[in-house]
Design an enzyme around this catalytic site. Sequence first.
Site, short mmCIF file in Angstrom:
data_model
loop_
_atom_site.label_atom_id
_atom_site.label_comp_id
_atom_site.label_asym_id
_atom_site.label_seq_id
_atom_site.Cartn_x
_atom_site.Cartn_y
_atom_site.Cartn_z
N ASN A 209 0.85 -1.19 0.00
CA ASN A 209 0.00 0.00 0.00
C ASN A 209 0.89 1.24 0.00
OD1 ASN A 209 0.43 0.90 2.87
ND2 ASN A 209 -0.35 -1.18 3.22
N LYS A 288 9.72 -17.27 -9.29
CA LYS A 288 9.01 -16.15 -9.91
C LYS A 288 7.85 -16.66 -10.78
CE LYS A 288 9.90 -12.28 -12.95
NZ LYS A 288 10.79 -11.78 -13.96
#
Length: 403
Positions: A209, A288
């Site tokens: 955030n 990944k």
Amino acid sequence: MLEGKRVLLGVTGGIAAYKAVEIASRLRKLGAEVNVVMTASATEFVTPLTFRSISSRPVYTEMFEEPKVWDVEHISLAKWADVALVAPATANIMAKMAIGLADDFLSTVLLAVTSPVFIAPAMNHAMYHHPATQKNRAILEQRGVRFIGPATGYQACGTEGDGRMSEPEEIVRELEAYFRSKEIMKGQKVLVTAGGTRELLDPVRYIGNFSSGKMGYAIAQAFEEAGADVTLISASTAQVEPANVKLIRVQSALEMYEQVLALYEEQDIVVKAAAVADYRPADFKEQKIKKKGENLVIELVPNPDILAALGERKKHQFLVGFAAETQDVVANALEKLRRKNADMLVVNDVTKPGAGFGSDTNIVSFLFQDGRRIDYPLMSKTEVARELVREIAAIRQGTGIKE
Ligand code: PMT
């Protein structure tokens, strides 16, 4: 409060320099030790001899004059000061301080001072409101410099408005209040959380955030200034490590949960300013995640609500939550206050310019269990933090009266 306190008084070149003589005199009468540093312009208004007579000490004006005692004078003066006060402060010294310019004795000492700095601006109304001066003030405030005034009224240049230096009596009162405020959290153990948690998806990606940590760090600093023993649990942020505060770095909501719960029992006050992710990826991919050209669905599972967990386990602790809201601000925040069993909630409407994530300022309301509510205007995060500390101190001392 001023008995034995060491005040470095910087006097710059404005007509209010004559009032600085009264400041020095009042400080001396209240038992403070005063060292005066004058800029060259200040000496055009008042002679160093006047301040020497009042302070009973040599007055510093020149960077390269023969030293009063053999020492690196600007450094030893800076170390000596419990507090520095610049009164009157011209637009020029504010600009120099904002950019860190050190081209005379006063600006050099001020760069070396590590103790709190107070500024009492004094200048023409238009000069004070010039965007450059306002920007400099904002920069200095963000760094923790405290402003006294300016006051409004008749100005020596014949205009009316704000820009006059505050009266010497008020300036001295502010210094007294500062030394009193250093004691208000003495002996209190305080835990503050700050920053935004990161929930890892794979070794290179996370859900996060916009929290910069500025609000939480300012709160930790304000409690430290008030004499508390502060632990700061910090999620991701680029903020500089605050002085005299125990810093514990975490990444995810789960890590924050574990650290906060482990330290909760011994705390007197807990302030949860961190922006904690409500959800995290159900599983962390060791490698990944590869692009496959089709939609990617990520399953999220709920994180524990740290504030609610503290509310459930609350014994002697005073618990303060934050609420970042975008709609029905007060109603939503009140619901959080009660559901999470906090004693107090600081709510910010993060859609307002100058409030919430990332900015140096905030617009907040304090909400309490008994329905009391205090609304504040736009203030620097440093000021919001100091106000929060004063309010909590007043509540805990049972006075409800703030300095
Ligand atoms: O860091 P800055 O850039 O300076 O920005 C400051 C800020 C906007 C982050 C700060 O002022 C703020 O509002 N912090 C709380 C943000 C938030 O998570 O609000 P919330 O309404 O979602 O949560 C309410 C309270 O519950 C908060 O005290 C939060 O820390 C806590 N919470 C939330 C979720 C969770 N899983 N655990 C929690 O403890």
